[in-house]
Scaffold this motif. Structure first.
Motif, short mmCIF file in Angstrom:
data_model
loop_
_atom_site.label_atom_id
_atom_site.label_comp_id
_atom_site.label_asym_id
_atom_site.label_seq_id
_atom_site.Cartn_x
_atom_site.Cartn_y
_atom_site.Cartn_z
N ARG A 133 2.11 6.57 4.80
CA ARG A 133 2.89 5.33 4.86
C ARG A 133 3.20 4.83 3.46
NH1 ARG A 133 -0.31 4.06 9.29
NH2 ARG A 133 -1.80 2.92 8.00
N ARG A 134 2.21 4.91 2.59
CA ARG A 134 2.39 4.41 1.23
C ARG A 134 3.44 5.24 0.51
NH1 ARG A 134 -0.31 5.14 -3.71
NH2 ARG A 134 -0.01 3.32 -5.06
N SER A 135 3.38 6.59 0.59
CA SER A 135 4.38 7.39 -0.13
C SER A 135 5.76 7.20 0.46
CB SER A 135 3.98 8.88 -0.18
OG SER A 135 3.31 9.25 0.97
N ASN A 136 5.86 6.98 1.77
CA ASN A 136 7.17 6.70 2.36
C ASN A 136 7.76 5.41 1.80
OD1 ASN A 136 7.18 8.96 3.91
ND2 ASN A 136 6.52 7.96 5.81
N ARG A 137 6.92 4.37 1.68
CA ARG A 137 7.40 3.10 1.13
C ARG A 137 7.92 3.27 -0.29
NH1 ARG A 137 2.95 0.63 3.54
NH2 ARG A 137 1.80 0.61 1.59
N ILE A 138 7.14 4.02 -1.10
CA ILE A 138 7.55 4.22 -2.50
C ILE A 138 8.86 4.99 -2.57
CG2 ILE A 138 6.92 5.36 -4.67
CD1 ILE A 138 4.01 4.75 -4.00
N ALA A 139 8.98 6.04 -1.75
CA ALA A 139 10.20 6.86 -1.76
C ALA A 139 11.40 6.02 -1.38
CB ALA A 139 10.03 8.04 -0.81
N LEU A 140 11.24 5.19 -0.35
CA LEU A 140 12.35 4.35 0.12
C LEU A 140 12.78 3.38 -0.98
CD1 LEU A 140 14.03 3.61 2.65
CD2 LEU A 140 12.36 1.80 3.08
N PHE A 141 11.81 2.73 -1.62
CA PHE A 141 12.09 1.75 -2.67
C PHE A 141 12.84 2.42 -3.82
CE2 PHE A 141 10.85 -0.27 -6.68
CZ PHE A 141 11.39 -1.53 -6.46
N SER A 142 12.35 3.59 -4.29
CA SER A 142 12.97 4.21 -5.47
C SER A 142 14.37 4.70 -5.13
CB SER A 142 12.09 5.34 -6.01
OG SER A 142 12.21 6.47 -5.19
#
Lengths: 243, 286
Positions: free
Chosen positions: B30-39
């Motif tokens: 979940r955390r890496s998905n959030r980061i990927a979406l934001f960037s």
């Protein structure tokens, strides 16, 4: 003695390494000969020389009174008469089991699939693989693949068979099913030469056992004699390690 | 047997309570998905906001992204693209067959076939060493220059020949690497059964070799699809040439962008498919 296959002074070198240093060996019709010895002693190479997969550098190989080591001789018809089975099965991965078995007889003897089918399905049945004929090698266990490889060699109706450590790559629980096939062939009177690490099996079934060491046959004797009363020190040392 | 064991294992695991490890892995995911979406969003926003700030943006927009010109020229471009597809469609099988023949030439071992082998070596050396466009010019202008009668002076024939010459050299090398990749033990097994060298190649080595190099050849054929556009230099009005015509007509570069989109519509799915095949093969090997 009517020798089916006789080796006289067979030498084979790979570059600087002499792998067979003058081997003499007689295999009688219907006899089962086991080659034992540590890895690198030349067992596999010797087998590959016997059916001309490796050309020998010196010496003679007599098959039914004809020297098949004669340079320039076409090896193809000879190889059709001497089957070999390898440690790593070497099935053709893009063909089903039955196609693996049929390829060589179809191409070399001009037989059709229909001609071959009765005899080949019999072989599959005999070795417990009747329901695996249409399977591809990667759908079969190691023991099953090795049995297909044996059937593939037998389908050429060879006069004798060579087996190169055919159980060495198998899980211990699968070794038995492959050795059973060899027992069956032994019963039929097939002439066989085996390179093997299965000492119990060699002792039980072999007529003659040869101990190879550094490219030479150091000692050869009837199985019982070689295992119970080896003469050479190195044979004793080897047997002490493996038994 | 192992299959059923695996299935029951999986079936048994899913309804059970998630393990410590599964809970941890889910939170990491979940955390890496959030980061990927934001960037990703930040990059898009930056592009959309910053590029229009460039001093020449107005002019570029007018001459490259003109909706009116795009609508007017797109159908014509798509129609011209059919010619690319046709040239590709008849070149590809010729290239595959020639490539295979050249690969086999290079593999010929019998002394009588030595000239064939030399020919194979020379062929691949020469045609891999030349730019495609140069071969198209030399063949496409040179051979019709001999004064051949119609239809033998057609740029389609000689342009196709140029593509076949260059691409079959690459395909031959790929097939040869496939042949080399088949383990010696397969040849040994075939030889031990008494098969001839020819039968060994035909039934044992080649089928496996060709299967192994399908993804690599897919990439070559994607490149070929693009290089068909080079034939426009010797005459055929395919999509690139047609875009040039429209460019002059409308004094606007938008047709080139349209042509690029049409190419991508074909090459992107093809590339993805090639990658998919390649991945599948890598997985099978490991």
């Amino acid at each position: 003695m009517n020798a089916k296959l006789s080796l006289r002074g067979v030498r084979k070198r790979f570059g600087d390494l002499e792998v067979c240093k003058g081997i003499d060996l007689d295999v009688a019709e219907g006899e089962m000969v086991c080659l034992i010895g540590s890895s690198g002693s030349g067992k596999s190479t010797l087998l590959r020389c016997m059916n001309l997969l490796e050309p020998i550098d010196d010496g003679e190989i007599w098959l039914d009174g004809v020297d098949i080591a004669e340079p320039g001789l076409d090896p193809q018809p000879i190889r059709q008469r001497i089957g070999i089975v390898f440690q790593s099965y070497n099935l053709f991965p893009h063909m089903s089991a039955v196609e693996n078995v049929m390829l060589a007889p179809r191409r070399t003897k001009g037989l059709s699939r229909a001609d071959l089918m009765p005899r080949i399905s019999q072989l599959f049945e005999k070795f417990g693989l009747a329901d695996r004929m249409q399977h591809f090698p990667d759908q079969l266990s190691g023991g099953q693949q090795q049995r297909v490889a044996i059937i593939r060699a037998l389908a050429m109706e060879p006069e004798m068979m060579l087996f190169d450590e055919i159980t060495s790559a198998l899980d211990p629980e699968l070794v038995g099913e492959v050795l059973d096939v060899l027992r069956e062939l032994r019963q039929q009177g097939m002439t066989m030469v085996l390179a093997t690490h299965e000492m119990g099996f060699a002792r039980e079934l072999a007529d003659k056992v040869c101990f190879l060491d550094a490219g030479m046959i150091l000692e050869q004797a009837p199985a019982e004699q070689l295992f119970s009363a080896p003469k050479e020190e190195r044979t004793k040392a080897f047997l002490a390690r493996v038994l | 047997m192992s299959d059923t064991a695996q299935q029951t294992g999986l079936a048994g695991a899913s309804p059970a309570k998630p393990t410590r490890r599964e809970i941890y892995e889910a939170s990491v995911r979940r955390r890496s998905n959030r980061i990927a979406l934001f960037s990703t969003l930040s990059v898009i926003v930056a592009i959309v906001l910053l590029i229009p700030l460039a001093p020449g943006w107005e002019a570029v927009q007018r001459s490259f992204f003109n909706g009116r010109v795009f609508a007017a020229t797109f159908p014509g471009l798509a129609e011209a693209f059919l010619l690319n597809v046709m040239i590709f469609a008849w070149s590809a099988p010729l290239i595959a067959l020639t490539g295979l023949a050249i690969a086999l030439c290079r593999d010929a071992r019998a002394p009588a076939l030595f000239p064939l082998r030399m020919f194979g070596v020379a062929y691949t050396d020469i045609f891999r060493g030349l730019p495609v466009v140069l071969v198209i010019y030399i063949v496409g202008f040179g051979i019709p220059g001999l004064g051949l009668p119609r239809p033998w002076n057609s740029p389609y024939i000689w342009g196709t020949l140029a593509l076949v010459l260059v691409y079959s050299a690459y395909v031959a090398e790929v097939i040869r690497s496939g042949i080399d990749s088949i383990h010696q033990s397969q040849r040994s097994a075939a030889a031990s059964l008494g098969l001839s060298d020819g039968d060994t190649m035909r039934f044992v080595v080649l089928p496996q070799a060709i299967r192994n190099v399908v993804p690599a050849n897919m990439n070559l054929f994607i490149a070929l699809q693009k290089d068909v556009a080079l034939l426009s230099f010797i005459g055929p009005v395919e999509i690139f040439r047609q875009a040039g015509v429209y460019k002059s007509l409308y004094a606007n570069f938008t047709p080139y962008v349209g042509a690029a989109l049409i190419f991508l519509a074909l090459t992107v799915p093809a590339t993805r498919y090639a990658d998919y095949l390649m991945n599948k093969q890598n997985k099978q090997r490991s």
